[in-house]
Scaffold this motif. Sequence first.
Motif, PDB file in Angstrom:
ATOM      1  N   THR A  62      -3.493   8.205  -7.783  1.00  0.00           N
ATOM      2  CA  THR A  62      -3.366   8.282  -6.324  1.00  0.00           C
ATOM      3  C   THR A  62      -4.738   8.143  -5.672  1.00  0.00           C
ATOM      4  N   SER A  64      -8.932   1.707 -13.690  1.00  0.00           N
ATOM      5  CA  SER A  64      -7.481   1.923 -13.649  1.00  0.00           C
ATOM      6  C   SER A  64      -6.984   2.553 -14.939  1.00  0.00           C
ATOM      7  N   GLU A  87      -7.750   1.147  -1.167  1.00  0.00           N
ATOM      8  CA  GLU A  87      -7.202   0.665   0.105  1.00  0.00           C
ATOM      9  C   GLU A  87      -8.233   0.788   1.226  1.00  0.00           C
ATOM     10  N   LEU A 143      -3.832  -2.005 -11.057  1.00  0.00           N
ATOM     11  CA  LEU A 143      -2.633  -1.318 -10.562  1.00  0.00           C
ATOM     12  C   LEU A 143      -1.411  -1.763 -11.353  1.00  0.00           C
ATOM     13  N   MET A 156       1.077   5.675  -7.311  1.00  0.00           N
ATOM     14  CA  MET A 156       0.778   6.956  -6.681  1.00  0.00           C
ATOM     15  C   MET A 156       1.631   8.091  -7.242  1.00  0.00           C
ATOM     16  N   ASP A 192      -7.454  -7.644  -3.707  1.00  0.00           N
ATOM     17  CA  ASP A 192      -7.197  -6.911  -4.955  1.00  0.00           C
ATOM     18  C   ASP A 192      -7.153  -7.849  -6.150  1.00  0.00           C
ATOM     19  N   GLY A 226       0.778  -1.225   0.000  1.00  0.00           N
ATOM     20  CA  GLY A 226       0.000   0.000   0.000  1.00  0.00           C
ATOM     21  C   GLY A 226       0.810   1.276   0.000  1.00  0.00           C
ATOM     22  N   ALA A 227       0.111   2.380   0.274  1.00  0.00           N
ATOM     23  CA  ALA A 227       0.716   3.714   0.223  1.00  0.00           C
ATOM     24  C   ALA A 227       1.822   3.898   1.244  1.00  0.00           C
ATOM     25  N   ASN A 249       6.277  -3.273  -4.367  1.00  0.00           N
ATOM     26  CA  ASN A 249       5.167  -2.414  -3.936  1.00  0.00           C
ATOM     27  C   ASN A 249       4.711  -1.590  -5.133  1.00  0.00           C
ATOM     28  N   GLU A 261       2.043   0.107  -5.472  1.00  0.00           N
ATOM     29  CA  GLU A 261       1.340   1.335  -5.138  1.00  0.00           C
ATOM     30  C   GLU A 261       2.253   2.560  -5.148  1.00  0.00           C
ATOM     31  N   ASP A 289      -4.023  11.670  -1.654  1.00  0.00           N
ATOM     32  CA  ASP A 289      -4.237  10.385  -0.985  1.00  0.00           C
ATOM     33  C   ASP A 289      -5.128  10.563   0.240  1.00  0.00           C
ATOM     34  N   ASN A 294      -5.958   4.514  -5.961  1.00  0.00           N
ATOM     35  CA  ASN A 294      -5.296   3.620  -5.021  1.00  0.00           C
ATOM     36  C   ASN A 294      -5.781   3.838  -3.593  1.00  0.00           C
TER      37      ASN A 294
END
Length: 392
Positions: free
Chosen positions: A330, A318, A337, A227, A131, A218, A104-105, A125, A127, A379, A333
Amino acid sequence: MSQFITVLGATGSIGNSTLDVIARHPGKYQVFALTAHTQVEAMAALCIVHTPRYAVMGSEGAAKKLQDTLRTQACKTEVLFGVGALCDVSRDPEVSQVMAAIVGAAGLLPTLAAAKAGKRVLLANKEALVMSGQLFMDAIQDNNASLLPIDSEHNAIFQSLPVNYKSDPLAQKQVRKILLTASGGPFRGYSRNQLSQVTPSQAVKHPNWSMGQKISVDSASLMNKGLELIEACWLFDRPPNDVEVVVHPESIIHSMVQYIDGSVMAQMGNPDMRTPIAYGLAWPERIDSGVDSLNFFDIAQLNFEAPDNQAFPNLNLSRQAFEAGGTAATILNAANEVAVEAFLREQISFTAISDMVDAALNHCEVNKADSIEGILQADSLARRFVQGKIKA
């Protein structure tokens, strides 16, 4: 001489697989730092086995518990906590490579710190790149860092492209399309109505891969593939129309590259993340990963089909987010989440995840994504919007 490795997200499935590969090559790699959020017992076990110089936890309380546990085991690992410490162990001058596997972020800032410090970034990762997009790619280029994709699909694409793909425009023109494979997850073939009834326990049971809860959900919603589509566009400098998602339930072909002469290059292997991890760690060499080679006589058949974009709208969402540019990805995502977390807590239905993402993309203002502050603000706003809808 050994290379020092920092593993961000050490207690997750990618972290554990990375440590397994590292342990197979003790003369080549050493663990510099391990990080985790709250899993003190799991981190203590890893520290005792791998003896990193540093361990980083998400909070002061978790760090104190870990330090106390390690003292009873005479382990000399120094325990730190917080985002600042995550960034410090990612950019330390002694570190050669950083495995970016925080889900994640939360993984954005330390992964960006590694890029700005000129490290080899092993990107698991997705994300972080989703982002920050251009900001992240610029940090890699401006600081002479290396970026090796670890997601099995992007790693497969990387292996199937010409070695001079990034530097030679002619090599790029020879590629017609990237074929991004997807298992289809546990709900392949379900209608939208059927999906509205599925439970968290069903969603986290992936048919081929062993993964954490968030990434498993996901995968079930095809947001993971959405993503990955955005990530592929950034990694390989292609527009969304040049990236086609192909559902391949067996997960034997990890992705493909279609060339203008009609050729298709595919990377195949057993579904085990140690293969792309080993490739990233040792590139351009290859090392033993502990994964058995495919036995083609055991493969009964390979199947392929188009994704159902009506039942699983996250793929189109997406694509739309990437095409919109700025902070749209961003927002996508962040909304996802929050929605996934709510689904796992049984606060919303499975189909409401994509509904929440769609609503956030339509409601939240899209701005330029040219600063980390702007990205983090987008975000935060998207998270608050979705949290408000969940409580309403």
